[in-house]
Design a protein around this motif. Structure first.
Motif, PDB file in Angstrom:
ATOM      1  N   LYS A  99       0.818  -1.213   0.000  1.00 25.66           N
ATOM      2  CA  LYS A  99       0.000   0.000   0.000  1.00 25.66           C
ATOM      3  C   LYS A  99       0.856   1.268   0.000  1.00 25.66           C
ATOM      4  N   VAL A 100       2.136   1.123   0.306  1.00 28.32           N
ATOM      5  CA  VAL A 100       3.044   2.267   0.353  1.00 28.32           C
ATOM      6  C   VAL A 100       3.372   2.686  -1.077  1.00 28.32           C
ATOM      7  N   PRO A 101       3.197   3.963  -1.398  1.00 25.13           N
ATOM      8  CA  PRO A 101       3.539   4.425  -2.742  1.00 25.13           C
ATOM      9  C   PRO A 101       4.993   4.105  -3.085  1.00 25.13           C
ATOM     10  N   GLY A 102       5.186   3.496  -4.252  1.00 27.61           N
ATOM     11  CA  GLY A 102       6.527   3.147  -4.700  1.00 27.61           C
ATOM     12  C   GLY A 102       6.937   1.726  -4.367  1.00 27.61           C
ATOM     13  N   ILE A 103       6.085   1.024  -3.618  1.00 24.03           N
ATOM     14  CA  ILE A 103       6.372  -0.367  -3.275  1.00 24.03           C
ATOM     15  C   ILE A 103       5.228  -1.226  -3.797  1.00 24.03           C
ATOM     16  N   GLY A 104       5.576  -2.170  -4.621  1.00 15.02           N
ATOM     17  CA  GLY A 104       4.559  -3.026  -5.214  1.00 15.02           C
ATOM     18  C   GLY A 104       4.568  -4.425  -4.639  1.00 15.02           C
ATOM     19  N   GLU A 105       3.650  -5.213  -5.138  1.00 19.71           N
ATOM     20  CA  GLU A 105       3.527  -6.593  -4.665  1.00 19.71           C
ATOM     21  C   GLU A 105       4.781  -7.403  -4.984  1.00 19.71           C
ATOM     22  N   LYS A 106       5.445  -7.084  -6.085  1.00 18.91           N
ATOM     23  CA  LYS A 106       6.666  -7.803  -6.447  1.00 18.91           C
ATOM     24  C   LYS A 106       7.753  -7.593  -5.391  1.00 18.91           C
ATOM     25  N   THR A 107       7.898  -6.350  -4.936  1.00 15.39           N
ATOM     26  CA  THR A 107       8.886  -6.053  -3.892  1.00 15.39           C
ATOM     27  C   THR A 107       8.530  -6.780  -2.609  1.00 15.39           C
ATOM     28  N   VAL A 108       7.268  -6.761  -2.246  1.00 16.76           N
ATOM     29  CA  VAL A 108       6.826  -7.442  -1.024  1.00 16.76           C
ATOM     30  C   VAL A 108       7.109  -8.941  -1.134  1.00 16.76           C
ATOM     31  N   ALA A 109       6.846  -9.525  -2.293  1.00 16.00           N
ATOM     32  CA  ALA A 109       7.112 -10.950  -2.494  1.00 16.00           C
ATOM     33  C   ALA A 109       8.608 -11.254  -2.384  1.00 16.00           C
ATOM     34  N   GLN A 110       9.444 -10.357  -2.910  1.00 14.90           N
ATOM     35  CA  GLN A 110      10.891 -10.556  -2.834  1.00 14.90           C
ATOM     36  C   GLN A 110      11.387 -10.481  -1.393  1.00 14.90           C
ATOM     37  N   LEU A 111      10.754  -9.644  -0.595  1.00 11.19           N
ATOM     38  CA  LEU A 111      11.164  -9.513   0.802  1.00 11.19           C
ATOM     39  C   LEU A 111      10.785 -10.750   1.604  1.00 11.19           C
ATOM     40  N   GLY A 112       9.674 -11.362   1.257  1.00 15.69           N
ATOM     41  CA  GLY A 112       9.255 -12.624   1.865  1.00 15.69           C
ATOM     42  C   GLY A 112       9.406 -12.668   3.368  1.00 15.69           C
ATOM     43  N   SER A 113      10.210 -13.610   3.855  1.00 13.71           N
ATOM     44  CA  SER A 113      10.365 -13.826   5.290  1.00 13.71           C
ATOM     45  C   SER A 113      11.333 -12.846   5.939  1.00 13.71           C
ATOM     46  N   GLN A 114      11.832 -11.881   5.186  1.00 12.04           N
ATOM     47  CA  GLN A 114      12.730 -10.870   5.761  1.00 12.04           C
ATOM     48  C   GLN A 114      11.973  -9.830   6.566  1.00 12.04           C
ATOM     49  N   ILE A 115      10.640  -9.775   6.392  1.00  9.12           N
ATOM     50  CA  ILE A 115       9.847  -8.760   7.092  1.00  9.12           C
ATOM     51  C   ILE A 115       8.758  -9.412   7.931  1.00  9.12           C
ATOM     52  N   THR A 116       8.369  -8.698   8.968  1.00  8.96           N
ATOM     53  CA  THR A 116       7.293  -9.127   9.851  1.00  8.96           C
ATOM     54  C   THR A 116       6.578  -7.890  10.366  1.00  8.96           C
ATOM     55  N   VAL A 117       5.415  -8.098  10.941  1.00 10.40           N
ATOM     56  CA  VAL A 117       4.701  -7.001  11.593  1.00 10.40           C
ATOM     57  C   VAL A 117       4.672  -7.203  13.098  1.00 10.40           C
ATOM     58  N   GLY A 118       5.400  -8.176  13.567  1.00 13.54           N
ATOM     59  CA  GLY A 118       5.493  -8.421  14.999  1.00 13.54           C
ATOM     60  C   GLY A 118       4.993  -9.801  15.358  1.00 13.54           C
ATOM     61  N   ALA A 119       4.566  -9.947  16.586  1.00 11.37           N
ATOM     62  CA  ALA A 119       4.193 -11.255  17.137  1.00 11.37           C
ATOM     63  C   ALA A 119       3.070 -11.931  16.362  1.00 11.37           C
ATOM     64  N   ARG A 120       2.125 -11.148  15.863  1.00  8.15           N
ATOM     65  CA  ARG A 120       1.006 -11.746  15.133  1.00  8.15           C
ATOM     66  C   ARG A 120       1.481 -12.503  13.911  1.00  8.15           C
ATOM     67  N   ASN A 121       2.571 -12.029  13.258  1.00 10.45           N
ATOM     68  CA  ASN A 121       3.084 -12.668  12.062  1.00 10.45           C
ATOM     69  C   ASN A 121       3.997 -13.847  12.380  1.00 10.45           C
ATOM     70  N   ALA A 122       4.481 -13.944  13.593  1.00 12.47           N
ATOM     71  CA  ALA A 122       5.447 -14.967  13.955  1.00 12.47           C
ATOM     72  C   ALA A 122       4.882 -16.372  13.823  1.00 12.47           C
ATOM     73  N   ALA A 123       3.583 -16.533  14.036  1.00 10.12           N
ATOM     74  CA  ALA A 123       2.973 -17.854  13.955  1.00 10.12           C
ATOM     75  C   ALA A 123       2.724 -18.288  12.525  1.00 10.12           C
ATOM     76  N   LYS A 124       2.758 -17.384  11.581  1.00  9.65           N
ATOM     77  CA  LYS A 124       2.485 -17.707  10.179  1.00  9.65           C
ATOM     78  C   LYS A 124       3.663 -18.347   9.525  1.00  9.65           C
TER      79      LYS A 124
END
Length: 92
Positions: free
Chosen positions: A67-92
């Motif tokens: 949703k951030v301007p300049g960042i697309g789904e392709k970038t998010v997919a490339q980041l993969g497991s390098q990013i998290t939003v905190g504890a809620r994402n840890a179980a995924k």
């Protein structure tokens, strides 16, 4: 001694990358400098992430980064497991 120096240089070169690979970056709490350590995220995108977060609040999931301007789904997919939003994402 030469072997020691080679190992030291290799450790200093790969150390930050290996440390980052082991621990995902929390996109809800990371500052711009930490975000810039992610592959594909430079100073402008890091600033955009921080600005977006300040205006819209925390990300609910890593996919919300698109949703951030300049960042697309392709970038998010490339980041993969390098990013998290905190504890809620840890179980995924």
């Amino acid at each position: 001694m030469k072997r020691f120096l080679r190992i030291l240089v290799l450790a200093l070169t790969l150390g930050p990358a290996l440390a980052l690979a082991g621990e995902p970056v929390n996109i809800n709490t990371a500052d711009a400098a930490a975000l810039e350590q992610l592959k594909g995220i430079g100073p402008a995108k890091a600033k955009a992430i921080v600005d977006y977060r300040k205006q819209h609040g925390p990300f609910a999931s890593p996919a919300d980064l698109a949703k951030v301007p300049g960042i697309g789904e392709k970038t998010v997919a490339q980041l993969g497991s390098q990013i998290t939003v905190g504890a809620r994402n840890a179980a995924k």
